[in-house]
Design an enzyme around this catalytic site. Structure first.
Site, PDB file in Angstrom:
ATOM      1  N   TYR A 146       0.810  -1.212   0.000  1.00 48.75           N
ATOM      2  CA  TYR A 146       0.000   0.000   0.000  1.00 48.75           C
ATOM      3  C   TYR A 146       0.846   1.266   0.000  1.00 48.75           C
ATOM      4  O   TYR A 146       0.342   2.351  -0.309  1.00 48.75           O
ATOM      5  CB  TYR A 146      -0.934   0.013   1.215  1.00 48.75           C
ATOM      6  N   LYS A 197       3.614 -15.459   2.682  1.00 48.97           N
ATOM      7  CA  LYS A 197       3.550 -16.253   1.448  1.00 48.97           C
ATOM      8  C   LYS A 197       4.986 -16.522   0.989  1.00 48.97           C
ATOM      9  O   LYS A 197       5.376 -16.212  -0.138  1.00 48.97           O
ATOM     10  CB  LYS A 197       2.740 -15.505   0.382  1.00 48.97           C
ATOM     11  N   ASP A 230      -2.945 -18.221   2.180  1.00 46.79           N
ATOM     12  CA  ASP A 230      -4.103 -18.920   1.638  1.00 46.79           C
ATOM     13  C   ASP A 230      -4.614 -19.974   2.620  1.00 46.79           C
ATOM     14  O   ASP A 230      -5.825 -20.129   2.821  1.00 46.79           O
ATOM     15  CB  ASP A 230      -3.795 -19.547   0.274  1.00 46.79           C
ATOM     16  N   ASP A 254      -5.294  -6.947   5.831  1.00 48.84           N
ATOM     17  CA  ASP A 254      -6.507  -6.279   5.371  1.00 48.84           C
ATOM     18  C   ASP A 254      -7.551  -7.321   4.987  1.00 48.84           C
ATOM     19  O   ASP A 254      -8.721  -7.250   5.391  1.00 48.84           O
ATOM     20  CB  ASP A 254      -6.154  -5.395   4.171  1.00 48.84           C
ATOM     21  N   ASP A 258     -11.006  -8.911   7.604  1.00 49.00           N
ATOM     22  CA  ASP A 258     -12.402  -8.827   7.177  1.00 49.00           C
ATOM     23  C   ASP A 258     -13.025 -10.210   7.081  1.00 49.00           C
ATOM     24  O   ASP A 258     -14.204 -10.406   7.406  1.00 49.00           O
ATOM     25  CB  ASP A 258     -12.508  -8.103   5.832  1.00 49.00           C
TER      26      ASP A 258
END
Length: 373
Positions: A146, A197, A230, A254, A258
Site C-alpha cells: 500500500y 507467502k 491462503d 486487510d 475482514d
C-alpha cells in the site's frame, strides 16, 4: 482502578455516513467514565469529509488537523460513501486515512476477533466452529504494497496499459510489528502465528526470517508457528479457535481481518486499534475505529450498530489509558446486553428486542453502571 497522572487528550472525528452516529454513542461512554470513574481525559470534537470540504475545500480541515496533532488518542467514525463523488480525488487523497496512518506512524493495527455465543445464530459460520474463538490479528499498517514505490499506471510501447505496485519490507518494519505480537501474546495464551507467502514472495521470505530471528533472540518463551496466507484464510473459517495472536503484513492483514469478522457475527461488532511507537515519555499515538464502513444507505436513520465503536473505546481504555479493569467493564457490559436479547438490525434474531442506535447506547451505559456499582 488504576490511575494516570497525565491527562490523555482524545480527538473524536465522526467522519461520514453512520460515523457521527456511532461515535456519538462512544462519546457518551467516554463522558460517563470521565465523570463517574475519574478517567483523566479531555475531549475535542472535529469534522472530516464532505461537510468540511464544502465549507473549506478540505476533507481534513485545519481545525481537525490541529485536534489530531494534539491528541494522544483519536476516535474515528467512518469515511466514504456516495458523496465522495462531490470531492475531487486529489482532495480526498490529501486527507485520506491511509495518509494519516503514515503521518502518525500507526504501524500496528489490532483487530480482536471474539465469537459471542449470543450471536451464534446471526454469524455465517456454524456455532460449533465459533465455540471458544478469541484471537487478535495484528496487521502491519504503514508499509508493504500500500505504500511501496514505484507504483502507477503506464502505457507500453505496444499500446497496452500496465498497472504496477511494489511490495516491500525492511528488517525494522517487520521486527517492530512482530515484537508487538510477541509482547501481546505474553499477556494472552502465549501463541503467535505469523502469516506470509514465503513460498512465492521474497518479501515474505524476509518477513519469515526476521520473525524467526526476533523470536530466537528475545521471545523464545512464546510458541511461534508460520502459515501461508491462503491456508490462514481457510483455517479462519475451518478452525478459528486455534489462533491466539496472528501477525501479518499490510495487504494480507486487510483481507484476513475482514474474513475473520464473520466469526464475530457482523462487521458492526468489530473494533480496531492502530498504534504508533512509544515515545520517550511513554506515550504512543493511537487511532481507534470500528472496522465497518460508512454505510450511507442507513445513515441518519438511527439504526446503525454502535457496538464496534464502543468496543474500540474499550481498546482505548486498555492501550492509551492502561486501564484494563475499565476496558473489561465495557467488554462485559456489551456481552451482558447481547445476552439479554437486545439487538440492532444488523444482528437481529428471532425473539430478540430490536433497538435503535441510541437505545443500544442507553443499554450499554446502564449495564456499565450496574457492573461498576
Amino acid at each position: 482502578m488504576n490511575t494516570r497522572s497525565n491527562m490523555v487528550k482524545v480527538a473524536v472525528i465522526g467522519g461520514e455516513g453512520i460515523g457521527p452516529e456511532v461515535t456519538a454513542q462512544s462519546q457518551r461512554i467516554l463522558n460517563w467514565f470521565a465523570a463517574r470513574r475519574g478517567v483523566p481525559m479531555t475531549l475535542r470534537e472535529a469534522q472530516y469529509g464532505i461537510i468540511p470540504y464544502l465549507a473549506t475545500g478540505k476533507v481534513l480541515p485545519d481545525d481537525t488537523v490541529e485536534a489530531m496533532e494534539e491528541a494522544d488518542a483519536i476516535v474515528w467514525g467512518a469515511t466514504g460513501g456516495p458523496e465522495t463523488k462531490e470531492v475531487p480525488a486529489a482532495a480526498r487523497k490529501a486527507g485520506s486515512l491511509l495518509g494519516l496512518r503514515s503521518k502518525y506512524d500507526l504501524y500496528a493495527n489490532l483487530r480482536p476477533i471474539v465469537a459471542n455465543p449470543a450471536l451464534a445464530d446471526s454469524a455465517p459460520l456454524k456455532a460449533h466452529v465459533l465455540k471458544g474463538v478469541d484471537f487478535i490479528i495484528i496487521r502491519e499498517l504503514t508499509s508493504g504494497i500500500y505504500f511501496g514505490e514505484p507504483r502507477g499506471i503506464e502505457t507500453l510501447a505496444d499500446g497496452q496499459r500496465r498497472g504496477f505496485n511494489t511490495e516491500q519490507y525492511t528488517t525494522s518494519q517487520v521486527r517492530r510489528v512482530a515484537r508487538s505480537a510477541f509482547e501481546l501474546a505474553r499477556t494472552r495464551r502465549n501463541k503467535v502465528c505469523s502469516v506470509d507467502k514465503a513460498n512465492v514472495l521474497e518479501t515474505s521470505v524476509l518477513w519469515r526470517e526476521e520473525v524467526i530471528a526476533l523470536h530466537a533472540a528475545e521471545f523464545s518463551d512464546v510458541e511461534l508457528t508460520h502459515m501461508y496466507v491462503d491456508n490462514a484464510a481457510m483455517q479462519i473459517v475451518r478452525e478459528p479457535r486455534q489462533f491466539d495472536v496472528m501477525v501479518t503484513g499490510n495487504i494480507f492483514g486487510d483481507i484476513l481481518s475482514d474474513c475473520a469478522a464473520m466469526a464475530s457475527g457482523s462487521l458492526g461488532m468489530l473494533p480496531s486499534a492502530s498504534l504508533g511507537p512509544v515515545d520517550k515519555f511513554g506515550r504512543r499515538k493511537a487511532l481507534y475505529e470500528p472496522v465497518h464502513g460508512s454505510a450511507p444507505d442507513i445513515a441518519g436513520k438511527g439504526i446503525a450498530n454502535p457496538l464496534a465503536c464502543m468496543l474500540s473505546f474499550s481498546m482505548m481504555l486498555r492501550y492509551s489509558f492502561d486501564l484494563a479493569e475499565e476496558a473489561t467493564l465495557v467488554d462485559n457490559a456489551v456481552k451482558r446486553v447481547l445476552d439479554s436479547g437486545i439487538r440492532t438490525g444488523d444482528i437481529m434474531q428471532q425473539g430478540m428486542k430490536k433497538v435503535t442506535t441510541g437505545e443500544m447506547g442507553d443499554a450499554i451505559i446502564k449495564e456499565v453502571a450496574t457492573l461498576a456499582a
